[in-house]
Motif scaffolding. Structure first.
Motif, short mmCIF file in Angstrom:
data_model
loop_
_atom_site.label_atom_id
_atom_site.label_comp_id
_atom_site.label_asym_id
_atom_site.label_seq_id
_atom_site.Cartn_x
_atom_site.Cartn_y
_atom_site.Cartn_z
N MET A 16 12.00 -41.58 6.03
CA MET A 16 11.55 -42.30 4.88
C MET A 16 12.49 -43.65 4.27
SD MET A 16 12.15 -40.13 1.24
CE MET A 16 11.65 -38.48 1.92
N HIS A 17 11.37 -44.50 3.64
CA HIS A 17 12.07 -45.67 3.42
C HIS A 17 11.45 -46.30 1.99
CE1 HIS A 17 8.73 -46.67 6.08
NE2 HIS A 17 8.47 -47.65 5.03
N PRO A 18 11.97 -47.15 1.31
CA PRO A 18 11.64 -47.70 0.06
C PRO A 18 10.65 -48.89 0.34
CG PRO A 18 13.80 -48.27 0.35
CD PRO A 18 13.64 -47.35 1.49
N ILE A 19 9.66 -48.60 -0.20
CA ILE A 19 8.79 -50.13 -0.21
C ILE A 19 8.64 -50.98 -1.17
CG2 ILE A 19 6.33 -50.63 -0.22
CD1 ILE A 19 5.63 -47.58 0.90
N TYR A 20 8.65 -50.72 -2.38
CA TYR A 20 8.82 -51.85 -3.40
C TYR A 20 9.08 -51.02 -4.75
CZ TYR A 20 7.59 -56.14 -5.62
OH TYR A 20 7.60 -57.26 -6.19
N THR A 21 10.12 -51.75 -5.51
CA THR A 21 10.38 -51.48 -6.82
C THR A 21 9.67 -52.18 -7.93
OG1 THR A 21 12.74 -50.70 -6.13
CG2 THR A 21 12.33 -51.22 -8.53
N PHE A 22 9.10 -51.63 -8.71
CA PHE A 22 8.34 -52.45 -9.94
C PHE A 22 8.96 -52.03 -11.36
CE2 PHE A 22 6.08 -48.56 -9.19
CZ PHE A 22 5.59 -48.05 -10.33
N SER A 23 8.88 -53.09 -12.24
CA SER A 23 9.48 -52.75 -13.50
C SER A 23 8.24 -53.11 -14.58
CB SER A 23 10.73 -53.45 -13.78
OG SER A 23 10.62 -55.15 -13.52
N THR A 24 7.03 -53.66 -14.23
CA THR A 24 6.29 -54.02 -15.33
C THR A 24 5.00 -53.52 -15.09
OG1 THR A 24 5.36 -55.88 -14.28
CG2 THR A 24 7.38 -56.18 -15.73
N ILE A 25 4.11 -53.26 -16.00
CA ILE A 25 2.72 -52.54 -15.60
C ILE A 25 1.87 -53.52 -14.98
CG2 ILE A 25 1.60 -53.44 -17.89
CD1 ILE A 25 0.79 -50.02 -16.24
N GLU A 26 1.77 -54.99 -14.77
CA GLU A 26 1.30 -55.75 -14.04
C GLU A 26 1.66 -55.62 -12.59
OE1 GLU A 26 1.22 -57.16 -18.10
OE2 GLU A 26 2.75 -56.50 -16.71
N GLN A 27 2.93 -55.37 -12.30
CA GLN A 27 3.57 -55.14 -11.10
C GLN A 27 2.87 -53.78 -10.53
OE1 GLN A 27 7.48 -55.49 -11.44
NE2 GLN A 27 7.88 -57.62 -10.94
N PHE A 28 2.89 -52.70 -11.33
CA PHE A 28 2.42 -51.38 -10.99
C PHE A 28 0.89 -51.63 -10.39
CE2 PHE A 28 -0.37 -47.97 -11.93
CZ PHE A 28 0.02 -46.99 -11.36
N TRP A 29 0.12 -52.40 -11.02
CA TRP A 29 -1.30 -52.36 -10.72
C TRP A 29 -1.68 -53.23 -9.67
CZ3 TRP A 29 -4.54 -48.86 -12.09
CH2 TRP A 29 -4.50 -48.22 -13.37
N SER A 30 -0.60 -54.35 -9.32
CA SER A 30 -0.94 -55.15 -8.32
C SER A 30 -0.47 -54.24 -6.95
CB SER A 30 0.12 -56.28 -8.46
OG SER A 30 0.28 -57.13 -7.21
N LEU A 31 0.56 -53.36 -6.92
CA LEU A 31 0.80 -52.54 -5.98
C LEU A 31 -0.17 -51.72 -5.56
CD1 LEU A 31 4.69 -52.18 -6.68
CD2 LEU A 31 3.74 -53.24 -4.65
N TYR A 32 -0.39 -50.96 -6.96
CA TYR A 32 -1.51 -49.64 -6.62
C TYR A 32 -2.83 -50.16 -6.06
CZ TYR A 32 -4.48 -45.74 -7.77
OH TYR A 32 -5.22 -44.71 -7.74
N ASN A 33 -3.31 -51.33 -6.26
CA ASN A 33 -4.69 -51.86 -5.90
C ASN A 33 -4.78 -52.47 -4.48
OD1 ASN A 33 -5.90 -51.22 -8.48
ND2 ASN A 33 -5.39 -53.36 -9.30
N ASN A 34 -3.33 -52.44 -3.81
CA ASN A 34 -3.30 -52.99 -2.67
C ASN A 34 -2.36 -51.74 -1.68
OD1 ASN A 34 -3.90 -55.96 -2.49
ND2 ASN A 34 -3.04 -55.69 -4.39
N ILE A 35 -2.41 -50.75 -1.95
CA ILE A 35 -2.08 -49.70 -0.93
C ILE A 35 -2.97 -48.76 -0.97
CG2 ILE A 35 0.36 -50.10 -1.71
CD1 ILE A 35 0.53 -47.67 -3.71
#
Length: 229
Positions: free
Chosen positions: A80-99
């Protein structure tokens, strides 16, 4: 949008260089009371809204358990390994839409979203005395519930939000499971509240159960369900 505005600005400057009187002619065509170059308040407001980030109450980290690295000889969680840490809603959507969403993950995959600095492992000090609620779905049917779970987590939708550690979606051969991990398994009232709220958020009609991590470590699949909602 910024690139488009820069290109427009370049085009305007280029036209003015071609015709040095263009700006004067433009200003002559202004209505009475208008100021050349004055920006509309609405346009300015839109820019502020778009550019202003929306911070979350907590930072969250996506973790992935690499199925190709798993084997019976490896220690649980070692792949198991960490991929990315996010702290804003914009970062979340950017990640969610690309995974990949759960329906697109390989069989055997585990994809986690946990509060930053909490590892999705029984051994983590924050998780050690906790447990988990679990909901199950037919293969390929958990995508929407996974998204709703993530939004409930990062949006602090739970009454006992401080009890939440994170969530994991597990893809298996015939089904997909989403588990919600909490801190203090012995706090029955908090766990029942979380379980009920989660079911309502997902519009999930079947009974779900809560298992203590301590039981799971000792008994594996033989761990009994302590609470149900």
């Amino acid at each position: 949008m910024e690139l488009e505005e820069n290109l427009k600005s370049l085009n305007i400057n280029e036209e003015e260089n071609k015709n040095p009187h263009a700006k004067d002619e433009e200003e002559e065509g202004l209505e009475e009371g208008e100021i050349a170059g004055e920006e509309d308040d609405t346009t300015s407001l839109k820019k502020d809204v778009v550019e202003q980030p929306h911070p979350l109450e907590h930072s969250w980290t996506f973790w992935y358990d690499n199925t190709q690295a798993k084997s019976k000889q490896t220690t649980w969680g070692s792949s198991m390994h960490p991929i990315y840490t996010f702290s804003t809603i914009e970062q979340f959507w950017s990640l969610y839409n690309n995974i990949h969403h759960p329906s697109k993950l390989a069989v055997g995959a585990d994809f986690h979203c946990f509060k930053h600095k909490i590892e999705p492992k029984w051994e983590d000090p924050v998780c050690a005395n906790g447990g988990k609620w679990t909901v199950t779905f037919q293969k390929g049917k958990s995508d929407t519930s996974w998204l709703y779970t993530l939004l409930a987590l990062i949006g602090e939708q739970f009454e006992y939000g401080d009890e939440i550690c994170g969530a994991v979606v597990s893809v298996r051969g015939k089904q997909e499971r989403i588990a919600l991990w909490t801190k203090d398994a012995a706090n029955e009232s908090a766990q029942i509240s979380i379980g009920k709220q989660w079911k309502e958020l997902l519009d999930y009609n079947e009974t779900i159960g809560f298992i203590f991590h301590e039981d799971a470590k000792k008994l594996d699949r033989g761990a009994k369900i302590r609470y149900t909602v």
